[in-house]
Design a protein around this motif. Structure first.
Motif, PDB file in Angstrom:
ATOM      1  N   SER A 152       0.825  -1.215   0.000  1.00 44.82           N
ATOM      2  CA  SER A 152       0.000   0.000   0.000  1.00 44.82           C
ATOM      3  C   SER A 152       0.857   1.264   0.000  1.00 44.82           C
ATOM      4  O   SER A 152       0.496   2.264  -0.626  1.00 44.82           O
ATOM      5  N   LYS A 153       1.998   1.222   0.676  1.00 40.95           N
ATOM      6  CA  LYS A 153       2.914   2.375   0.666  1.00 40.95           C
ATOM      7  C   LYS A 153       3.457   2.604  -0.734  1.00 40.95           C
ATOM      8  O   LYS A 153       3.561   3.745  -1.185  1.00 40.95           O
ATOM      9  N   HIS A 154       3.815   1.527  -1.427  1.00 44.65           N
ATOM     10  CA  HIS A 154       4.285   1.657  -2.803  1.00 44.65           C
ATOM     11  C   HIS A 154       3.179   2.207  -3.700  1.00 44.65           C
ATOM     12  O   HIS A 154       3.429   3.064  -4.563  1.00 44.65           O
ATOM     13  N   ILE A 155       1.975   1.737  -3.497  1.00 46.71           N
ATOM     14  CA  ILE A 155       0.843   2.204  -4.291  1.00 46.71           C
ATOM     15  C   ILE A 155       0.598   3.687  -4.062  1.00 46.71           C
ATOM     16  O   ILE A 155       0.310   4.433  -5.003  1.00 46.71           O
ATOM     17  N   LYS A 156       0.752   4.132  -2.831  1.00 47.52           N
ATOM     18  CA  LYS A 156       0.574   5.553  -2.506  1.00 47.52           C
ATOM     19  C   LYS A 156       1.602   6.407  -3.253  1.00 47.52           C
ATOM     20  O   LYS A 156       1.267   7.478  -3.777  1.00 47.52           O
ATOM     21  N   VAL A 157       2.854   5.944  -3.331  1.00 45.47           N
ATOM     22  CA  VAL A 157       3.892   6.683  -4.071  1.00 45.47           C
ATOM     23  C   VAL A 157       3.516   6.769  -5.547  1.00 45.47           C
ATOM     24  O   VAL A 157       3.620   7.836  -6.171  1.00 45.47           O
ATOM     25  N   LEU A 158       3.064   5.654  -6.113  1.00 47.04           N
ATOM     26  CA  LEU A 158       2.653   5.647  -7.522  1.00 47.04           C
ATOM     27  C   LEU A 158       1.445   6.549  -7.752  1.00 47.04           C
ATOM     28  O   LEU A 158       1.368   7.249  -8.769  1.00 47.04           O
ATOM     29  N   GLU A 159       0.531   6.554  -6.807  1.00 47.20           N
ATOM     30  CA  GLU A 159      -0.657   7.401  -6.914  1.00 47.20           C
ATOM     31  C   GLU A 159      -0.277   8.881  -6.816  1.00 47.20           C
ATOM     32  O   GLU A 159      -0.782   9.710  -7.587  1.00 47.20           O
ATOM     33  N   THR A 160       0.613   9.220  -5.899  1.00 45.88           N
ATOM     34  CA  THR A 160       1.065  10.601  -5.745  1.00 45.88           C
ATOM     35  C   THR A 160       1.750  11.097  -7.014  1.00 45.88           C
ATOM     36  O   THR A 160       1.612  12.264  -7.398  1.00 45.88           O
ATOM     37  N   ALA A 161       2.472  10.201  -7.692  1.00 45.68           N
ATOM     38  CA  ALA A 161       3.146  10.559  -8.943  1.00 45.68           C
ATOM     39  C   ALA A 161       2.171  10.611 -10.117  1.00 45.68           C
ATOM     40  O   ALA A 161       2.546  11.008 -11.215  1.00 45.68           O
ATOM     41  N   GLY A 162       0.926  10.210  -9.883  1.00 44.61           N
ATOM     42  CA  GLY A 162      -0.079  10.238 -10.938  1.00 44.61           C
ATOM     43  C   GLY A 162      -0.014   9.051 -11.881  1.00 44.61           C
ATOM     44  O   GLY A 162      -0.654   9.056 -12.930  1.00 44.61           O
ATOM     45  N   LEU A 163       0.753   8.024 -11.503  1.00 47.89           N
ATOM     46  CA  LEU A 163       0.937   6.870 -12.383  1.00 47.89           C
ATOM     47  C   LEU A 163      -0.171   5.834 -12.266  1.00 47.89           C
ATOM     48  O   LEU A 163      -0.341   5.005 -13.156  1.00 47.89           O
ATOM     49  N   ILE A 164      -0.905   5.870 -11.158  1.00 47.69           N
ATOM     50  CA  ILE A 164      -2.033   4.956 -11.002  1.00 47.69           C
ATOM     51  C   ILE A 164      -3.194   5.697 -10.360  1.00 47.69           C
ATOM     52  O   ILE A 164      -3.016   6.741  -9.729  1.00 47.69           O
ATOM     53  N   SER A 165      -4.371   5.135 -10.513  1.00 52.77           N
ATOM     54  CA  SER A 165      -5.546   5.630  -9.795  1.00 52.77           C
ATOM     55  C   SER A 165      -6.126   4.446  -9.027  1.00 52.77           C
ATOM     56  O   SER A 165      -5.934   3.296  -9.409  1.00 52.77           O
ATOM     57  N   ARG A 166      -6.799   4.761  -7.916  1.00 52.44           N
ATOM     58  CA  ARG A 166      -7.408   3.733  -7.073  1.00 52.44           C
ATOM     59  C   ARG A 166      -8.894   4.003  -6.947  1.00 52.44           C
ATOM     60  O   ARG A 166      -9.316   5.153  -6.905  1.00 52.44           O
ATOM     61  N   ARG A 167      -9.654   2.924  -6.881  1.00 52.45           N
ATOM     62  CA  ARG A 167     -11.087   3.041  -6.588  1.00 52.45           C
ATOM     63  C   ARG A 167     -11.484   1.899  -5.658  1.00 52.45           C
ATOM     64  O   ARG A 167     -10.868   0.844  -5.678  1.00 52.45           O
ATOM     65  N   LYS A 168     -12.486   2.167  -4.861  1.00 51.34           N
ATOM     66  CA  LYS A 168     -12.964   1.140  -3.935  1.00 51.34           C
ATOM     67  C   LYS A 168     -14.218   0.514  -4.509  1.00 51.34           C
ATOM     68  O   LYS A 168     -15.124   1.201  -4.977  1.00 51.34           O
ATOM     69  N   ASP A 169     -14.251  -0.804  -4.497  1.00 58.97           N
ATOM     70  CA  ASP A 169     -15.420  -1.561  -4.938  1.00 58.97           C
ATOM     71  C   ASP A 169     -15.739  -2.545  -3.820  1.00 58.97           C
ATOM     72  O   ASP A 169     -14.973  -3.489  -3.589  1.00 58.97           O
ATOM     73  N   ALA A 170     -16.815  -2.294  -3.113  1.00 58.95           N
ATOM     74  CA  ALA A 170     -17.184  -3.068  -1.925  1.00 58.95           C
ATOM     75  C   ALA A 170     -16.057  -2.951  -0.902  1.00 58.95           C
ATOM     76  O   ALA A 170     -15.727  -1.861  -0.482  1.00 58.95           O
ATOM     77  N   GLN A 171     -15.403  -4.051  -0.558  1.00 55.28           N
ATOM     78  CA  GLN A 171     -14.351  -3.997   0.467  1.00 55.28           C
ATOM     79  C   GLN A 171     -12.948  -3.982  -0.134  1.00 55.28           C
ATOM     80  O   GLN A 171     -11.967  -3.989   0.604  1.00 55.28           O
ATOM     81  N   PHE A 172     -12.833  -3.984  -1.445  1.00 57.26           N
ATOM     82  CA  PHE A 172     -11.528  -4.061  -2.090  1.00 57.26           C
ATOM     83  C   PHE A 172     -11.181  -2.774  -2.824  1.00 57.26           C
ATOM     84  O   PHE A 172     -12.060  -2.107  -3.369  1.00 57.26           O
ATOM     85  N   TYR A 173      -9.893  -2.454  -2.826  1.00 58.67           N
ATOM     86  CA  TYR A 173      -9.385  -1.346  -3.629  1.00 58.67           C
ATOM     87  C   TYR A 173      -8.796  -1.915  -4.912  1.00 58.67           C
ATOM     88  O   TYR A 173      -8.063  -2.907  -4.877  1.00 58.67           O
ATOM     89  N   TYR A 174      -9.120  -1.281  -6.012  1.00 58.23           N
ATOM     90  CA  TYR A 174      -8.589  -1.674  -7.311  1.00 58.23           C
ATOM     91  C   TYR A 174      -7.744  -0.534  -7.868  1.00 58.23           C
ATOM     92  O   TYR A 174      -8.094   0.634  -7.726  1.00 58.23           O
TER      93      TYR A 174
END
Length: 115
Positions: free
Chosen positions: A48-70
Motif C-alpha cells: 500500500s505504501k508503494h501504491i501511494k507513491v505511484l498514486e502521488t506521482a499520478g501513475l495509477i488511480s485507485r477506486r474502492k469496490d465493496a471492500q476491495f481497492y482496485y
C-alpha cells in the motif's frame, strides 16, 4: 524536502523495482491491492505504501469496490517523461552518428580524419 514537480515524482516512483513491477502488472489491466501484493514478499501495508507513491506521482488511480481497492495504470505522466527523454535521445543519436562517421573514416584510412 517534499517536491511537487511532476517529473521528480515520476522518477522517484520509478526508482524502486517493486513499483516498476506493480506498473508492469497494471499495464495488463486493473488489479486489486491483494493481487498486486501476491508476487512480493511484503505485507499489504508495505504494498500500500508503494501504491501511494505511484498514486502521488499520478501513475495509477485507485477506486474502492465493496471492500476491495482496485488500481489502474494512468499513463499520462509517462508521456511527460517520454518528452523529457526524447531531447536526450536526439542528443545521443546525433553524437553516435558523428562517432560512427568518424570510425568509418578511420577504417577507410581517410587522411583528413582527425586521430
Amino acid at each position: 524536502m517534499t517536491t511537487h514537480d511532476p517529473l521528480t515524482l515520476v522518477f522517484g516512483a520509478l526508482a524502486d523495482p517493486t513499483r516498476r513491477a506493480i506498473l508492469s502488472r497494471l499495464a495488463q489491466g486493473p488489479a486489486s491491492v491483494g493481487e498486486l501484493a501476491a508476487p512480493h514478499a511484503m505485507s499489504l501495508a508495505g504494498v500500500s505504501k508503494h501504491i501511494k507513491v505511484l498514486e502521488t506521482a499520478g501513475l495509477i488511480s485507485r477506486r474502492k469496490d465493496a471492500q476491495f481497492y482496485y488500481c489502474r495504470l494512468t499513463a499520462d505522466p509517462l508521456k511527460d517523461l517520454q518528452g523529457w527523454l526524447d531531447a536526450y535521445r536526439r542528443f545521443w543519436d546525433d553524437n553516435l552518428d558523428q562517432f560512427e562517421a568518424y570510425l568509418a573514416d578511420l577504417q577507410k584510412g581517410d587522411p583528413d580524419s582527425k586521430q
